[in-house]
Write an enzyme that holds these catalytic residues in place. Structure first.
Site, mmCIF file in Angstrom:
data_model
loop_
_atom_site.group_PDB
_atom_site.id
_atom_site.type_symbol
_atom_site.label_atom_id
_atom_site.label_comp_id
_atom_site.label_asym_id
_atom_site.label_seq_id
_atom_site.Cartn_x
_atom_site.Cartn_y
_atom_site.Cartn_z
ATOM 1 C CG ASP A 1 35.448 35.055 50.205
ATOM 2 O OD1 ASP A 1 33.819 34.363 51.245
ATOM 3 O OD2 ASP A 1 34.163 35.961 49.419
ATOM 4 C CE LYS B 1 25.570 33.748 47.269
ATOM 5 N NZ LYS B 1 26.284 34.505 46.008
ATOM 6 C CG ASN C 1 29.932 40.298 50.034
ATOM 7 O OD1 ASN C 1 30.934 40.057 50.618
ATOM 8 N ND2 ASN C 1 29.839 38.724 49.098
ATOM 9 C CG ASN D 1 22.158 33.303 38.869
ATOM 10 O OD1 ASN D 1 21.406 32.477 38.558
ATOM 11 N ND2 ASN D 1 23.905 33.219 39.420
ATOM 12 N N GLY E 1 25.341 38.353 33.135
ATOM 13 C CA GLY E 1 27.101 38.507 33.590
ATOM 14 C C GLY E 1 27.313 39.464 32.779
ATOM 15 N N GLY F 1 24.611 41.042 30.263
ATOM 16 C CA GLY F 1 24.061 42.684 31.066
ATOM 17 C C GLY F 1 22.967 42.022 31.948
ATOM 18 C CG ASP G 1 37.408 37.167 41.850
ATOM 19 O OD1 ASP G 1 36.595 36.040 41.125
ATOM 20 O OD2 ASP G 1 37.342 37.231 42.986
ATOM 21 C CB ALA H 1 31.568 40.654 45.530
ATOM 22 C CB ALA H 2 29.835 40.545 39.800
ATOM 23 N N GLY H 3 27.383 40.198 41.591
ATOM 24 C CA GLY H 3 26.106 40.485 41.487
ATOM 25 C C GLY H 3 25.965 41.009 42.907
ATOM 26 C CG ASP H 4 26.479 39.550 46.847
ATOM 27 O OD1 ASP H 4 26.101 38.840 47.044
ATOM 28 O OD2 ASP H 4 28.278 38.998 47.300
ATOM 29 C CB SER I 1 36.288 44.073 44.402
ATOM 30 O OG SER I 1 35.058 43.405 44.221
#
Ligand code: RIB
Length: 305
Positions: A9, A36, A39, A179, A217, A220, A241, A244-247, A286
């Site tokens: 990235d 993805k 991660n 999502n 997001g 929840g 940032d 990678a929250a979903g990962d 992160s």
């Protein structure tokens, strides 16, 4: 077993997303391991799982840096193929001051991932889950999912970036994580509230999937299974940032479910992990370790929908 992409990235911090024709002074530039597949493999490993990653990189410095980073997390990269005819995947990630990102991916070697279905059946034996996304060719994901079925291994699919799922693949999915956009596209319904996410989740379950999670997001996530739908709220955090929250969510969910954990507790763990992830810049650096997730505040109990 994770099948998926590895990207270096290129992360640009910008005050806001530039408009067409606008030249903007950025705040910083960093090369950070992502993709993805990578991660999600790191997300599983930092939750204490034994993880093998199947992917493809070029014969270049980025590919070596990505594999070295994965190895430091204990991810088995012996099935990451090196293809000298392609460059390692790259993602341009623009992160604005609100922590929102815009990502452009150049697939590179990720487009060269190849699955030999027969051999993969043997490789999958003993694995609790096959985890896959859509940043590698769909035909290869399909082969891997058929192999998982033959090996008696459950499939956790994250169809991201959103693309239609072939009819023949739906019954092969045990757990689907989408999502709001992906849920809307795959269900053909508008998804903009927990209630709508529940309805979309039920519609997708009707195609043969045991469990669906719609991540939303800061709102929840909604968990849907044979017992109905539940809304899980997310803690309020300072967003740096969201990359990678979903990962990160998916890694924590997969590991909790692999241990035959309760579905709602697994979703809640995923939300706590993702909440920590978005307080840091970048993808893999992160992703929190298990201890940090377990020490983070417990969100309120879920509510039935
Ligand atoms: O899910 C986040 C990832 O999407 C980034 O790391 C980027 O590489 C893209 O694949």
């Amino acid at each position: 077993m994770v099948l998926g992409s590895l990207n270096m990235d290129l992360v640009l911090r910008v005050p806001h997303a530039p408009a067409a024709g606008e030249t903007l002074e950025g705040r910083s530039i960093d090369h950070i391991p992502g993709g993805k597949g990578g991660n999600q493999a790191v997300g599983c490993a930092r939750q204490g799982a034994r993880v093998q990653l199947v992917g493809c990189v070029g014969d270049d410095a980025n590919g070596r840096a990505l594999c070295d980073a994965l190895a430091r997390d204990g991810v088995d990269t012996t099935s990451v193929r090196i293809d000298a005819s392609a460059s390692t995947g790259t993602a341009l990630v623009m992160v604005d001051d609100a922590g929102q990102n815009r990502i452009v991916v150049i697939a590179g070697a990720n487009a060269r991932v190849e699955i030999d279905e027969h051999a993969f059946v043997e490789q999958l034996r003993g694995a609790d889950f096959l985890v896959a996304q859509f940043e590698t060719p769909l035909i290869q994901v399909a082969r891997a999912m058929h192999a998982a079925k033959r090996a008696g291994c459950k499939v956790l699919l994250n169809p991201s970036p959103a693309q239609p799922v072939d009819d023949a693949l739906w019954p092969l999915i045990d757990t689907l994580v989408v999502n709001e956009i992906e849920a809307g596209m795959l269900s053909g319904q508008l998804v903009d509230s927990p209630q709508e996410a529940a309805a979309a989740g039920q519609a997708m379950r009707g195609r043969g999937i045991a469990r669906v999670v719609v991540t939303m997001g800061s709102r929840g996530a909604v968990a849907v299974d044979a017992h109905g739908a539940r809304h899980h709220t997310a803690p309020v955090v300072d967003v740096v940032d969201t990359t990678a929250a979903g990962d990160t969510f998916l890694g924590a969910l997969a590991v909790a479910l692999a241990g035959d954990g309760d579905f709602d507790e697994a979703v809640r763990l995923g939300i706590r992990a993702a909440a920590l992830c978005i307080t840091q810049l970048g993808a893999q650096p992160s992703i929190p370790q298990r201890n940090a997730v377990l020490q983070s505040p417990l969100p309120p109990a879920w509510t039935p929908l």
